[in-house]
Design a protein around this motif. Structure first.
Motif, PDB file in Angstrom:
ATOM      1  N   ILE A  65       0.667  -1.189  -0.130  1.00 45.60           N
ATOM      2  CA  ILE A  65       0.085   0.003  -0.098  1.00 45.60           C
ATOM      3  C   ILE A  65       0.834   1.303  -0.121  1.00 45.60           C
ATOM      4  O   ILE A  65       0.585   2.160  -0.788  1.00 45.60           O
ATOM      5  CB  ILE A  65      -0.935  -0.123   1.203  1.00 45.60           C
ATOM      6  CG1 ILE A  65      -1.987  -1.172   1.141  1.00 45.60           C
ATOM      7  CG2 ILE A  65      -1.660   1.354   1.334  1.00 45.60           C
ATOM      8  CD1 ILE A  65      -2.957  -1.403   2.384  1.00 45.60           C
ATOM      9  N   PHE A  66       2.078   1.166   0.869  1.00 45.47           N
ATOM     10  CA  PHE A  66       2.988   2.567   0.728  1.00 45.47           C
ATOM     11  C   PHE A  66       3.497   2.805  -0.533  1.00 45.47           C
ATOM     12  O   PHE A  66       3.365   3.943  -1.078  1.00 45.47           O
ATOM     13  CB  PHE A  66       3.851   2.256   1.788  1.00 45.47           C
ATOM     14  CG  PHE A  66       4.997   3.266   1.819  1.00 45.47           C
ATOM     15  CD1 PHE A  66       4.695   4.563   2.477  1.00 45.47           C
ATOM     16  CD2 PHE A  66       6.269   3.042   1.272  1.00 45.47           C
ATOM     17  CE1 PHE A  66       5.608   5.480   2.424  1.00 45.47           C
ATOM     18  CE2 PHE A  66       7.036   4.059   1.465  1.00 45.47           C
ATOM     19  CZ  PHE A  66       7.058   5.341   2.249  1.00 45.47           C
ATOM     20  N   ILE A  70       2.838   5.865  -3.020  1.00 44.65           N
ATOM     21  CA  ILE A  70       4.177   6.766  -3.551  1.00 44.65           C
ATOM     22  C   ILE A  70       3.749   6.779  -5.272  1.00 44.65           C
ATOM     23  O   ILE A  70       3.875   7.835  -5.829  1.00 44.65           O
ATOM     24  CB  ILE A  70       5.336   6.120  -3.400  1.00 44.65           C
ATOM     25  CG1 ILE A  70       5.597   6.315  -1.947  1.00 44.65           C
ATOM     26  CG2 ILE A  70       6.392   6.708  -4.294  1.00 44.65           C
ATOM     27  CD1 ILE A  70       6.887   5.547  -1.355  1.00 44.65           C
ATOM     28  N   ILE A  71       3.376   5.860  -5.853  1.00 46.15           N
ATOM     29  CA  ILE A  71       3.147   5.656  -7.292  1.00 46.15           C
ATOM     30  C   ILE A  71       2.261   6.539  -7.894  1.00 46.15           C
ATOM     31  O   ILE A  71       2.276   7.390  -8.647  1.00 46.15           O
ATOM     32  CB  ILE A  71       3.032   4.399  -7.839  1.00 46.15           C
ATOM     33  CG1 ILE A  71       4.495   3.564  -7.678  1.00 46.15           C
ATOM     34  CG2 ILE A  71       2.806   4.323  -9.438  1.00 46.15           C
ATOM     35  CD1 ILE A  71       4.428   1.919  -7.937  1.00 46.15           C
ATOM     36  N   SER A  72       1.007   6.613  -7.117  1.00 41.61           N
ATOM     37  CA  SER A  72      -0.102   7.264  -7.378  1.00 41.61           C
ATOM     38  C   SER A  72       0.206   8.807  -7.012  1.00 41.61           C
ATOM     39  O   SER A  72      -0.439   9.702  -7.862  1.00 41.61           O
ATOM     40  CB  SER A  72      -1.381   6.908  -6.744  1.00 41.61           C
ATOM     41  OG  SER A  72      -1.371   6.981  -5.273  1.00 41.61           O
ATOM     42  N   PHE A  73       0.953   8.946  -6.126  1.00 41.14           N
ATOM     43  CA  PHE A  73       1.157  10.533  -5.431  1.00 41.14           C
ATOM     44  C   PHE A  73       1.995  10.914  -6.780  1.00 41.14           C
ATOM     45  O   PHE A  73       1.865  12.114  -6.980  1.00 41.14           O
ATOM     46  CB  PHE A  73       1.946  10.546  -4.257  1.00 41.14           C
ATOM     47  CG  PHE A  73       2.226  11.845  -3.969  1.00 41.14           C
ATOM     48  CD1 PHE A  73       1.212  12.567  -3.134  1.00 41.14           C
ATOM     49  CD2 PHE A  73       3.418  12.246  -3.712  1.00 41.14           C
ATOM     50  CE1 PHE A  73       1.480  13.775  -2.881  1.00 41.14           C
ATOM     51  CE2 PHE A  73       3.873  13.333  -3.355  1.00 41.14           C
ATOM     52  CZ  PHE A  73       2.933  14.308  -2.555  1.00 41.14           C
ATOM     53  N   ILE A  74       3.052  10.382  -7.259  1.00 34.55           N
ATOM     54  CA  ILE A  74       3.982  10.693  -8.328  1.00 34.55           C
ATOM     55  C   ILE A  74       3.131  11.073  -9.646  1.00 34.55           C
ATOM     56  O   ILE A  74       3.254  11.961 -10.267  1.00 34.55           O
ATOM     57  CB  ILE A  74       5.209  10.033  -8.424  1.00 34.55           C
ATOM     58  CG1 ILE A  74       5.977  10.084  -7.251  1.00 34.55           C
ATOM     59  CG2 ILE A  74       5.922  10.199  -9.613  1.00 34.55           C
ATOM     60  CD1 ILE A  74       7.319   9.067  -6.987  1.00 34.55           C
ATOM     61  N   THR A  75       2.410   9.831 -10.066  1.00 32.53           N
ATOM     62  CA  THR A  75       1.957  10.022 -11.450  1.00 32.53           C
ATOM     63  C   THR A  75       0.798  10.790 -11.360  1.00 32.53           C
ATOM     64  O   THR A  75       0.467  11.447 -12.523  1.00 32.53           O
ATOM     65  CB  THR A  75       1.412   8.288 -11.960  1.00 32.53           C
ATOM     66  OG1 THR A  75       0.844   7.928 -10.930  1.00 32.53           O
ATOM     67  CG2 THR A  75       2.759   7.697 -12.139  1.00 32.53           C
ATOM     68  N   ARG A  76      -0.192  10.808 -10.539  1.00 31.93           N
ATOM     69  CA  ARG A  76      -1.624  11.424 -10.528  1.00 31.93           C
ATOM     70  C   ARG A  76      -1.530  12.701  -9.656  1.00 31.93           C
ATOM     71  O   ARG A  76      -2.681  13.444  -9.981  1.00 31.93           O
ATOM     72  CB  ARG A  76      -2.624  10.549 -10.010  1.00 31.93           C
ATOM     73  CG  ARG A  76      -2.785   9.209 -10.993  1.00 31.93           C
ATOM     74  CD  ARG A  76      -3.795   8.495 -10.397  1.00 31.93           C
ATOM     75  NE  ARG A  76      -3.972   7.175 -10.956  1.00 31.93           N
ATOM     76  CZ  ARG A  76      -4.342   5.931 -10.293  1.00 31.93           C
ATOM     77  NH1 ARG A  76      -4.721   6.190  -9.191  1.00 31.93           N
ATOM     78  NH2 ARG A  76      -4.137   4.747 -11.080  1.00 31.93           N
ATOM     79  N   HIS A  77      -0.475  13.103  -8.979  1.00 30.80           N
ATOM     80  CA  HIS A  77      -0.472  14.324  -8.162  1.00 30.80           C
ATOM     81  C   HIS A  77      -1.581  14.418  -7.432  1.00 30.80           C
ATOM     82  O   HIS A  77      -2.392  15.352  -7.337  1.00 30.80           O
ATOM     83  CB  HIS A  77      -0.169  15.519  -9.232  1.00 30.80           C
ATOM     84  CG  HIS A  77       0.932  15.546 -10.090  1.00 30.80           C
ATOM     85  ND1 HIS A  77       2.158  15.511  -9.547  1.00 30.80           N
ATOM     86  CD2 HIS A  77       0.967  15.502 -11.648  1.00 30.80           C
ATOM     87  CE1 HIS A  77       3.089  15.586 -10.616  1.00 30.80           C
ATOM     88  NE2 HIS A  77       2.610  15.371 -11.801  1.00 30.80           N
ATOM     89  N   LYS A  78      -1.711  13.411  -6.579  1.00 29.79           N
ATOM     90  CA  LYS A  78      -2.845  13.424  -5.639  1.00 29.79           C
ATOM     91  C   LYS A  78      -2.700  14.394  -4.601  1.00 29.79           C
ATOM     92  O   LYS A  78      -1.654  15.101  -4.567  1.00 29.79           O
ATOM     93  CB  LYS A  78      -2.977  12.043  -4.955  1.00 29.79           C
ATOM     94  CG  LYS A  78      -3.366  10.788  -5.769  1.00 29.79           C
ATOM     95  CD  LYS A  78      -4.837  10.850  -5.522  1.00 29.79           C
ATOM     96  CE  LYS A  78      -5.147   9.713  -6.269  1.00 29.79           C
ATOM     97  NZ  LYS A  78      -6.593   9.115  -6.177  1.00 29.79           N
ATOM     98  N   ILE A 108      -0.194  11.668   4.946  1.00 30.84           N
ATOM     99  CA  ILE A 108      -0.789  11.107   6.054  1.00 30.84           C
ATOM    100  C   ILE A 108      -1.191   9.597   5.858  1.00 30.84           C
ATOM    101  O   ILE A 108      -0.475   8.943   6.776  1.00 30.84           O
ATOM    102  CB  ILE A 108      -2.154  11.527   6.328  1.00 30.84           C
ATOM    103  CG1 ILE A 108      -2.047  13.175   6.815  1.00 30.84           C
ATOM    104  CG2 ILE A 108      -3.029  10.841   7.324  1.00 30.84           C
ATOM    105  CD1 ILE A 108      -3.249  13.962   7.092  1.00 30.84           C
ATOM    106  N   GLN A 109      -1.617   9.043   4.675  1.00 29.15           N
ATOM    107  CA  GLN A 109      -1.606   7.833   4.378  1.00 29.15           C
ATOM    108  C   GLN A 109      -0.150   7.196   4.350  1.00 29.15           C
ATOM    109  O   GLN A 109      -0.134   5.775   4.726  1.00 29.15           O
ATOM    110  CB  GLN A 109      -2.433   7.577   3.162  1.00 29.15           C
ATOM    111  CG  GLN A 109      -3.699   8.024   3.399  1.00 29.15           C
ATOM    112  CD  GLN A 109      -4.341   7.901   1.693  1.00 29.15           C
ATOM    113  OE1 GLN A 109      -3.951   7.720   0.873  1.00 29.15           O
ATOM    114  NE2 GLN A 109      -5.770   7.935   1.982  1.00 29.15           N
ATOM    115  N   MET A 110       0.915   7.761   3.798  1.00 25.68           N
ATOM    116  CA  MET A 110       2.247   7.141   3.996  1.00 25.68           C
ATOM    117  C   MET A 110       2.744   6.956   5.211  1.00 25.68           C
ATOM    118  O   MET A 110       3.202   5.942   5.676  1.00 25.68           O
ATOM    119  CB  MET A 110       3.044   7.904   3.027  1.00 25.68           C
ATOM    120  CG  MET A 110       2.891   7.665   1.423  1.00 25.68           C
ATOM    121  SD  MET A 110       3.976   8.461   0.462  1.00 25.68           S
ATOM    122  CE  MET A 110       2.889   9.545  -0.287  1.00 25.68           C
ATOM    123  N   VAL A 111       2.594   7.924   5.999  1.00 21.60           N
ATOM    124  CA  VAL A 111       2.892   8.118   7.342  1.00 21.60           C
ATOM    125  C   VAL A 111       2.290   6.710   8.135  1.00 21.60           C
ATOM    126  O   VAL A 111       2.968   6.250   9.051  1.00 21.60           O
ATOM    127  CB  VAL A 111       2.758   9.219   8.209  1.00 21.60           C
ATOM    128  CG1 VAL A 111       2.890   9.102   9.893  1.00 21.60           C
ATOM    129  CG2 VAL A 111       3.827  10.190   7.629  1.00 21.60           C
TER     130      VAL A 111
END
Length: 97
Positions: free
Chosen positions: A48-49, A53-61, A68-71
């Motif tokens: 999930i982590f 990270i992948i969705s954060f980088i590619t989709r600019h969430k 918060i979800q990564m922490v």
């Protein structure tokens, strides 16, 4: 995550088993089950982590919710690693080194 809840519940049952003097085989079964659930918690938290990270980088969430979800996933991994270490340590001690 369900694995975190089950893992903490097994830890509580193990502690209560020491207080109420469960049999050795019951304690070993609880520790082995806790090891399996700790391993699953670590694996799924890592998956999930990485997906966050992948969705954060590619989709600019959204920045804050992604952080918060990564922490939270890092905290779940830390709990899983500590409970896995604890359960394996107790198994080694109960086996007589």
């Amino acid at each position: 995550m369900i694995f975190l809840v089950v893992d903490l519940l097994l830890f509580f049952v193990f502690l209560m088993g020491n207080y109420q003097t469960f049999s050795d085989s019951s304690q070993i079964m609880i520790l082995e089950t806790m090891s399996v659930f700790s391993f699953l918690l670590i694996c799924f938290s890592l998956i999930i982590f990485v997906s966050h990270i992948i969705s954060f980088i590619t989709r600019h969430k959204k920045f804050l919710s992604g952080i918060i979800q990564m922490v939270l996933m890092i905290l779940c991994m830390a709990v899983g690693i500590s409970l896995l270490f604890f359960s394996n340590m107790m198994n080694v001690i109960s086996a007589g080194l």
